[in-house]
Enzyme design. Sequence first.
Site, PDB file in Angstrom:
ATOM      1  N   THR A   1       0.831  -1.208   0.000  1.00  0.00           N
ATOM      2  CA  THR A   1       0.000   0.000   0.000  1.00  0.00           C
ATOM      3  C   THR A   1       0.861   1.252   0.000  1.00  0.00           C
ATOM      4  O   THR A   1       1.988   1.237   0.512  1.00  0.00           O
ATOM      5  CB  THR A   1      -0.963   0.025   1.207  1.00  0.00           C
ATOM      6  OG1 THR A   1      -1.848   1.141   1.065  1.00  0.00           O
ATOM      7  CG2 THR A   1      -0.234   0.142   2.535  1.00  0.00           C
TER       8      THR A   1
ATOM      9  N   ASP B   1     -13.323   8.843   6.808  1.00  0.00           N
ATOM     10  CA  ASP B   1     -13.746   8.546   8.185  1.00  0.00           C
ATOM     11  C   ASP B   1     -14.614   9.636   8.830  1.00  0.00           C
ATOM     12  O   ASP B   1     -15.601   9.315   9.504  1.00  0.00           O
ATOM     13  CB  ASP B   1     -12.534   8.250   9.079  1.00  0.00           C
ATOM     14  CG  ASP B   1     -11.973   6.855   8.839  1.00  0.00           C
ATOM     15  OD1 ASP B   1     -12.679   6.022   8.243  1.00  0.00           O
ATOM     16  OD2 ASP B   1     -10.825   6.591   9.249  1.00  0.00           O
TER      17      ASP B   1
ATOM     18  N   HIS C   1     -14.552  -2.359   8.069  1.00  0.00           N
ATOM     19  CA  HIS C   1     -14.374  -3.225   6.908  1.00  0.00           C
ATOM     20  C   HIS C   1     -12.979  -3.845   6.908  1.00  0.00           C
ATOM     21  O   HIS C   1     -12.817  -5.039   6.727  1.00  0.00           O
ATOM     22  CB  HIS C   1     -14.610  -2.406   5.633  1.00  0.00           C
ATOM     23  CG  HIS C   1     -13.835  -1.116   5.585  1.00  0.00           C
ATOM     24  ND1 HIS C   1     -13.789  -0.236   6.653  1.00  0.00           N
ATOM     25  CD2 HIS C   1     -13.038  -0.562   4.631  1.00  0.00           C
ATOM     26  CE1 HIS C   1     -13.010   0.794   6.346  1.00  0.00           C
ATOM     27  NE2 HIS C   1     -12.546   0.618   5.125  1.00  0.00           N
TER      28      HIS C   1
ATOM     29  N   ASN D   1      -0.701   3.848   1.303  1.00  0.00           N
ATOM     30  CA  ASN D   1      -1.542   4.567   2.262  1.00  0.00           C
ATOM     31  C   ASN D   1      -1.139   4.194   3.698  1.00  0.00           C
ATOM     32  O   ASN D   1      -1.384   3.073   4.149  1.00  0.00           O
ATOM     33  CB  ASN D   1      -3.006   4.180   1.967  1.00  0.00           C
ATOM     34  CG  ASN D   1      -4.000   4.927   2.815  1.00  0.00           C
ATOM     35  OD1 ASN D   1      -3.725   5.232   3.969  1.00  0.00           O
ATOM     36  ND2 ASN D   1      -5.155   5.215   2.246  1.00  0.00           N
TER      37      ASN D   1
ATOM     38  N   ASP E   1      -7.550  -3.454  -1.163  1.00  0.00           N
ATOM     39  CA  ASP E   1      -8.316  -2.507  -1.971  1.00  0.00           C
ATOM     40  C   ASP E   1      -9.624  -2.215  -1.246  1.00  0.00           C
ATOM     41  O   ASP E   1     -10.333  -3.141  -0.828  1.00  0.00           O
ATOM     42  CB  ASP E   1      -8.592  -3.042  -3.378  1.00  0.00           C
ATOM     43  CG  ASP E   1      -9.053  -1.903  -4.277  1.00  0.00           C
ATOM     44  OD1 ASP E   1      -8.213  -1.072  -4.646  1.00  0.00           O
ATOM     45  OD2 ASP E   1     -10.262  -1.818  -4.568  1.00  0.00           O
TER      46      ASP E   1
ATOM     47  N   LYS F   1     -12.156   1.568  15.945  1.00  0.00           N
ATOM     48  CA  LYS F   1     -12.454   1.492  14.503  1.00  0.00           C
ATOM     49  C   LYS F   1     -12.172   0.082  13.981  1.00  0.00           C
ATOM     50  O   LYS F   1     -12.996  -0.506  13.273  1.00  0.00           O
ATOM     51  CB  LYS F   1     -11.618   2.533  13.721  1.00  0.00           C
ATOM     52  CG  LYS F   1     -11.865   2.428  12.212  1.00  0.00           C
ATOM     53  CD  LYS F   1     -11.069   3.400  11.355  1.00  0.00           C
ATOM     54  CE  LYS F   1     -11.219   3.037   9.874  1.00  0.00           C
ATOM     55  NZ  LYS F   1     -10.387   3.820   8.962  1.00  0.00           N
TER      56      LYS F   1
ATOM     57  N   LYS G   1      -3.856   2.768   6.144  1.00  0.00           N
ATOM     58  CA  LYS G   1      -4.190   1.342   6.043  1.00  0.00           C
ATOM     59  C   LYS G   1      -3.181   0.507   6.834  1.00  0.00           C
ATOM     60  O   LYS G   1      -3.549  -0.410   7.567  1.00  0.00           O
ATOM     61  CB  LYS G   1      -4.137   0.887   4.577  1.00  0.00           C
ATOM     62  CG  LYS G   1      -5.253   1.388   3.690  1.00  0.00           C
ATOM     63  CD  LYS G   1      -5.054   0.808   2.288  1.00  0.00           C
ATOM     64  CE  LYS G   1      -6.142   1.199   1.316  1.00  0.00           C
ATOM     65  NZ  LYS G   1      -5.913   0.607  -0.017  1.00  0.00           N
TER      66      LYS G   1
HETATM   67  P1  ITT Z   1      -3.190   1.908  -2.013  1.00  0.00           P
HETATM   68  O1  ITT Z   1      -3.970   1.558  -3.275  1.00  0.00           O
HETATM   69  O2  ITT Z   1      -1.771   2.260  -2.272  1.00  0.00           O
HETATM   70  O3  ITT Z   1      -3.353   0.878  -0.928  1.00  0.00           O
HETATM   71  P2  ITT Z   1      -5.168   4.003  -1.786  1.00  0.00           P
HETATM   72  O4  ITT Z   1      -5.472   5.015  -0.711  1.00  0.00           O
HETATM   73  O5  ITT Z   1      -5.095   4.496  -3.202  1.00  0.00           O
HETATM   74  O6  ITT Z   1      -3.821   3.256  -1.393  1.00  0.00           O
HETATM   75  P3  ITT Z   1      -7.452   2.397  -2.538  1.00  0.00           P
HETATM   76  O7  ITT Z   1      -7.160   2.426  -3.985  1.00  0.00           O
HETATM   77  O8  ITT Z   1      -7.908   1.116  -1.921  1.00  0.00           O
HETATM   78  O9  ITT Z   1      -6.188   2.832  -1.662  1.00  0.00           O
HETATM   79  O10 ITT Z   1      -8.474   3.569  -2.249  1.00  0.00           O
HETATM   80  C1  ITT Z   1      -9.223   3.498  -1.156  1.00  0.00           C
HETATM   81  C2  ITT Z   1      -9.739   4.875  -0.789  1.00  0.00           C
HETATM   82  O11 ITT Z   1     -10.955   4.651  -0.086  1.00  0.00           O
HETATM   83  C3  ITT Z   1      -8.803   5.584   0.167  1.00  0.00           C
HETATM   84  O12 ITT Z   1      -7.867   6.412  -0.509  1.00  0.00           O
HETATM   85  C4  ITT Z   1      -9.796   6.356   1.019  1.00  0.00           C
HETATM   86  O13 ITT Z   1     -10.199   7.518   0.316  1.00  0.00           O
HETATM   87  C5  ITT Z   1     -10.981   5.410   1.076  1.00  0.00           C
HETATM   88  N1  ITT Z   1     -10.897   4.495   2.230  1.00  0.00           N
HETATM   89  C6  ITT Z   1     -10.536   3.186   2.233  1.00  0.00           C
HETATM   90  N2  ITT Z   1     -10.533   2.695   3.473  1.00  0.00           N
HETATM   91  C7  ITT Z   1     -10.896   3.705   4.262  1.00  0.00           C
HETATM   92  C8  ITT Z   1     -11.064   3.821   5.652  1.00  0.00           C
HETATM   93  O14 ITT Z   1     -10.831   2.818   6.489  1.00  0.00           O
HETATM   94  N3  ITT Z   1     -11.449   4.999   6.136  1.00  0.00           N
HETATM   95  C9  ITT Z   1     -11.677   6.043   5.328  1.00  0.00           C
HETATM   96  N4  ITT Z   1     -11.518   6.022   4.011  1.00  0.00           N
HETATM   97  C10 ITT Z   1     -11.140   4.858   3.473  1.00  0.00           C
END
Ligand code: ITT
Length: 211
Positions: free
Chosen positions: A6, A173, A196, A8, A60, A191, A11
């Site tokens: 990731t 969030d 999820h 992020n 994802d 949380k 996460k």
């Molecule tokens: P990676 O693909 O590198 O893991 P990303 O942030 O781009 O990072 P995603 O493509 O899975 O990840 O996008 C998911 C988006 O959904 C994320 O950027 C948030 O905006 C939202 N999201 C996912 N999980 C969340 C959570 O637990 N709380 C709040 N927003 C969330």
Amino acid sequence: MLHYVTTNDGKLAEADDYLDEVTQFDFDYTEIQAADPAPIAAHGARAAYRRVDGPVLVDDAGLFLEGFDGFPGPYSAFVENTLGIDTVWRLADAELDDHRAAFRCVLAYCDGESFDASPDPVDRGDRVAAAATGADADEDNDTTETDLPVKLFEGVVRGQLVPPRGDGGFGYDPIFEYDGTTMAEMGPAEKNAISHRGRALEKFAEWYAQR
Ligand code: ITT
């Protein structure tokens, strides 16, 4: 060593609570276009495994608004970065009577080995498509898809969209309320217990301990 794939940090912080030996693999894999996070995560896991050549877990996730037929869903990161969550809230509030929403997370695990038969999902979708066309489903792939099974773990939490409250967590969030509290008002453990990602991680951690 398990690589949590990731870019992020939010996460990864949540995953840390479930996994002992885990390291972040900051790899921005090309996301395929799909309405469902499962094929996106599966495709990412294969790409990441080829890069790492060791066990990988791709996460994802997205926010799915009932009244917008699931939008932003797989476009959640893009919509957060372009519009911002305040605008998402204002748009949804202006357009929708129904504020129901869900967060979904799919974890896709790949270590190059196959899995024992189990009732849990094992991604085969693109391998079946590849077999049908006689082609390799993955263009930037130097092995066949049948070599790379992926196991999927899903978590969902249902709640509703509300005006922003709280400064914890990340992403959407502050505008996602579960049982009267936004996810940004919850501590990390609170949380994880209902989220999820927490639900998907719990299933994964239990299975991975036996692997
Ligand atoms: P990676 O693909 O590198 O893991 P990303 O942030 O781009 O990072 P995603 O493509 O899975 O990840 O996008 C998911 C988006 O959904 C994320 O950027 C948030 O905006 C939202 N999201 C996912 N999980 C969340 C959570 O637990 N709380 C709040 N927003 C969330």
